[in-house]
Write a protein that holds these residues in place. Structure first.
Motif, PDB file in Angstrom:
ATOM      1  N   ARG A 311      10.974 -50.767 -27.823  1.00  0.00           N
ATOM      2  CA  ARG A 311      11.676 -51.752 -28.667  1.00  0.00           C
ATOM      3  C   ARG A 311      11.308 -51.594 -30.135  1.00  0.00           C
ATOM      4  NH1 ARG A 311      12.874 -56.585 -25.192  1.00  0.00           N
ATOM      5  NH2 ARG A 311      14.317 -55.480 -23.834  1.00  0.00           N
ATOM      6  N   HIS A 312      10.078 -51.120 -30.380  1.00  0.00           N
ATOM      7  CA  HIS A 312       9.631 -50.962 -31.761  1.00  0.00           C
ATOM      8  C   HIS A 312       9.765 -49.517 -32.234  1.00  0.00           C
ATOM      9  CE1 HIS A 312       8.309 -55.031 -31.002  1.00  0.00           C
ATOM     10  NE2 HIS A 312       8.372 -55.182 -32.299  1.00  0.00           N
ATOM     11  N   GLY A 313      10.668 -48.799 -31.585  1.00  0.00           N
ATOM     12  CA  GLY A 313      11.101 -47.515 -32.120  1.00  0.00           C
ATOM     13  C   GLY A 313      10.301 -46.311 -31.702  1.00  0.00           C
ATOM     14  N   ARG A 314       9.367 -46.468 -30.752  1.00  0.00           N
ATOM     15  CA  ARG A 314       8.588 -45.295 -30.376  1.00  0.00           C
ATOM     16  C   ARG A 314       9.115 -44.688 -29.092  1.00  0.00           C
ATOM     17  NH1 ARG A 314       3.566 -44.893 -27.641  1.00  0.00           N
ATOM     18  NH2 ARG A 314       3.544 -42.652 -27.489  1.00  0.00           N
ATOM     19  N   ARG A 315       9.156 -43.388 -29.000  1.00  0.00           N
ATOM     20  CA  ARG A 315       9.328 -42.703 -27.732  1.00  0.00           C
ATOM     21  C   ARG A 315       8.597 -41.376 -27.819  1.00  0.00           C
ATOM     22  NH1 ARG A 315      15.583 -41.668 -26.721  1.00  0.00           N
ATOM     23  NH2 ARG A 315      14.847 -40.030 -25.353  1.00  0.00           N
ATOM     24  N   THR A 316       8.311 -40.803 -26.684  1.00  0.00           N
ATOM     25  CA  THR A 316       7.478 -39.602 -26.664  1.00  0.00           C
ATOM     26  C   THR A 316       8.358 -38.390 -26.390  1.00  0.00           C
ATOM     27  OG1 THR A 316       5.647 -40.922 -25.836  1.00  0.00           O
ATOM     28  CG2 THR A 316       5.465 -38.546 -25.547  1.00  0.00           C
ATOM     29  N   GLU A 317       8.381 -37.454 -27.316  1.00  0.00           N
ATOM     30  CA  GLU A 317       9.126 -36.215 -27.087  1.00  0.00           C
ATOM     31  C   GLU A 317       8.339 -35.357 -26.092  1.00  0.00           C
ATOM     32  OE1 GLU A 317      12.113 -35.923 -28.086  1.00  0.00           O
ATOM     33  OE2 GLU A 317      11.974 -37.719 -29.339  1.00  0.00           O
ATOM     34  N   LEU A 318       9.060 -34.533 -25.350  1.00  0.00           N
ATOM     35  CA  LEU A 318       8.392 -33.672 -24.361  1.00  0.00           C
ATOM     36  C   LEU A 318       7.254 -32.863 -24.990  1.00  0.00           C
ATOM     37  CD1 LEU A 318      11.045 -32.028 -22.007  1.00  0.00           C
ATOM     38  CD2 LEU A 318       9.216 -33.642 -21.430  1.00  0.00           C
ATOM     39  N   SER A 319       7.494 -32.399 -26.219  1.00  0.00           N
ATOM     40  CA  SER A 319       6.499 -31.557 -26.894  1.00  0.00           C
ATOM     41  C   SER A 319       5.230 -32.334 -27.254  1.00  0.00           C
ATOM     42  CB  SER A 319       7.111 -30.958 -28.163  1.00  0.00           C
ATOM     43  OG  SER A 319       7.632 -31.996 -28.960  1.00  0.00           O
ATOM     44  N   HIS A 320       5.295 -33.666 -27.203  1.00  0.00           N
ATOM     45  CA  HIS A 320       4.118 -34.487 -27.518  1.00  0.00           C
ATOM     46  C   HIS A 320       3.664 -35.299 -26.304  1.00  0.00           C
ATOM     47  CE1 HIS A 320       5.511 -33.618 -31.605  1.00  0.00           C
ATOM     48  NE2 HIS A 320       4.243 -33.760 -31.924  1.00  0.00           N
ATOM     49  N   SER A 321       4.058 -34.836 -25.120  1.00  0.00           N
ATOM     50  CA  SER A 321       3.802 -35.671 -23.943  1.00  0.00           C
ATOM     51  C   SER A 321       2.534 -35.275 -23.189  1.00  0.00           C
ATOM     52  CB  SER A 321       5.011 -35.627 -23.004  1.00  0.00           C
ATOM     53  OG  SER A 321       5.171 -34.315 -22.487  1.00  0.00           O
ATOM     54  N   ALA A 322       1.756 -34.324 -23.745  1.00  0.00           N
ATOM     55  CA  ALA A 322       0.514 -33.922 -23.062  1.00  0.00           C
ATOM     56  C   ALA A 322      -0.437 -35.109 -22.966  1.00  0.00           C
ATOM     57  CB  ALA A 322      -0.153 -32.786 -23.830  1.00  0.00           C
ATOM     58  N   VAL A 323      -1.252 -35.128 -21.920  1.00  0.00           N
ATOM     59  CA  VAL A 323      -2.189 -36.232 -21.745  1.00  0.00           C
ATOM     60  C   VAL A 323      -3.421 -36.021 -22.638  1.00  0.00           C
ATOM     61  CG1 VAL A 323      -1.416 -36.591 -19.385  1.00  0.00           C
ATOM     62  CG2 VAL A 323      -3.456 -35.191 -19.802  1.00  0.00           C
ATOM     63  N   ASP A 324      -4.139 -37.096 -22.907  1.00  0.00           N
ATOM     64  CA  ASP A 324      -5.345 -37.031 -23.725  1.00  0.00           C
ATOM     65  C   ASP A 324      -6.447 -37.812 -22.992  1.00  0.00           C
ATOM     66  OD1 ASP A 324      -7.379 -37.204 -25.514  1.00  0.00           O
ATOM     67  OD2 ASP A 324      -6.175 -37.974 -27.180  1.00  0.00           O
ATOM     68  N   GLN A 325      -7.322 -37.061 -22.342  1.00  0.00           N
ATOM     69  CA  GLN A 325      -8.401 -37.692 -21.544  1.00  0.00           C
ATOM     70  C   GLN A 325      -9.253 -38.630 -22.368  1.00  0.00           C
ATOM     71  OE1 GLN A 325     -10.823 -35.310 -18.749  1.00  0.00           O
ATOM     72  NE2 GLN A 325      -9.797 -33.538 -19.648  1.00  0.00           N
TER      73      GLN A 325
END
Ligand code: AMP
Ligand code: MG
Length: 338
Positions: A311-325
């Motif tokens: 709703r506040h304009g964020r979404r994750t592109e595939l290229s930035h979808s890696a996980v961060d432990q």
């Protein structure tokens, strides 16, 4: 209504959970499965295998329970971190698959922030100090200058891991926290008016931070010297919880905030809830704890935060979808109103 639901996928550690929120952010009951090893702790790859095996069944169950079909989903959110790498990667892979198959937005969210937002929603808090007490995490968090800031945290292991490890050494299977609570309560009922004399443990506060491995070792030593298990469970809870409550109180005092919110699996504990109520009552603050199904890890909170961020304009592109432990609570900008 088609495409109005957000799906949330939680897979940071031992639990795989799918949850849903509707267009207003209202959650439905999540569909979850938790690994419980016969012996030893959680092995990240074994947990990831469990998640892979359970995924299809849990998701189908969730949709069926809510009389929904995939075409009712308008977005898919997943825990991007922090957590165990192999487990996180399973959740992320499922989310990517669903997003591209259904052509709906993908949103990777911060698991710790999701605990805060579901707690705020369920308890009606506006701007609380969060005492986040789970298996792997123990943090005191406050919203300041557009981020959820960590004001204090454990310097070694999470409080839940400490309880689970202590329990495991006594032959109590995972999760040990609820069993410790039960043994402590039963012992106290039989030893009305008991004192902590002879059951003293180190107090785990270091400034605004905490440490739990020393308390755990000292509790084991009490047992080795002949103390009763119930008595030690009681003392362990009293010492470890008092340390958390002390830094939470200092956070309230320094920030001037007046609401305390509990989150994470250990927040299921009635004694901890009671200690927080007592502390808050003494300083004219309020203490809140969400229903237990939203304290433990659940997909509903991931869906809720995903919906808010979208709703506040964020979404994750595939290229930035890696996980961060190692994603930190304060790495996520809070772009929505608090
Ligand atoms: P989470 O990591 O948030 O999923 O929470 C799991 C942790 O919560 C485990 O370490 C459990 O032992 C702990 N836990 C669950 N219920 C209780 C309880 N009633 N008392 C203490 N710890 C608990
Ligand atoms: Mg958690």
């Amino acid at each position: 209504m088609s495409r109005s639901w957000t799906l949330g996928i939680e897979s940071t550690a031992h639990t795989l959970s799918f949850g849903l929120v509707d267009a207003h952010g209202e959650p439905t009951a999540a569909s979850s499965s938790t690994v419980s090893p016969d012996e030893g702790g959680i092995h990240p790859r074994e947990a990831a295998d469990h998640h892979k095996d359970a995924a299809q069944r849990l998701l189908a169950q969730l949709l069926e329970d809510n009389s929904l079909s995939p075409s009712d989903l308008g977005a898919v959110a997943y825990s991007q971190g922090p957590g165990l790498g192999p487990c996180l990667r399973v959740g992320a892979a499922i989310a990517r698959g669903i997003s591209s198959r259904l052509d709906i937005p993908l949103i990777g969210v911060n698991h710790c922030v999701a605990h805060i937002e579901i707690g705020r929603q369920q308890c009606g808090c506006t701007d609380p100090i969060l005492l986040y007490v789970s298996g792997g995490n123990t943090q005191v968090i406050a919203h300041l200058d557009g981020r959820y800031r960590v004001l204090g945290e454990t310097l070694d292991i999470g409080i839940g891991n400490m309880l689970d490890k202590f329990a495991r050494a006594q032959g109590i299977p995972f999760p040990g926290g609820p069993v410790i609570e039960k043994l402590a309560k039963e012992w106290l009922a039989e030893n009305d008016g008991a004192s902590l004399e002879g059951l003293e443990l180190p107090f785990a506060v270091r400034g605004m931070d905490l440490a739990f491995s020393g308390v755990m070792t000292a509790a084991q030593r009490l047992l080795d010297h002949g103390a009763e298990l119930g008595a030690v469970c009681w003392s362990l809870q009293e010492h470890a919880f008092a340390a958390c409550v002390e830094i939470a109180e200092r956070a309230l005092a320094h920030t001037g905030k007046s609401e305390l919110l509990l989150g994470g699996g250990v927040a299921c504990n009635n004694r901890l809830r009671q200690m927080c109520q007592l502390m808050a009552g003494e300083r004219e603050a309020t203490s809140h704890a969400p229903p237990r199904m939203y304290c433990i890890d659940n997909g509903s909170m991931i869906a809720l935060l995903g919906m808010i961020e979208l709703r506040h304009g964020r979404r994750t592109e595939l290229s930035h979808s890696a996980v961060d432990q190692y994603l930190r609570t304060d790495q996520t900008p809070v772009t929505w109103p608090v």
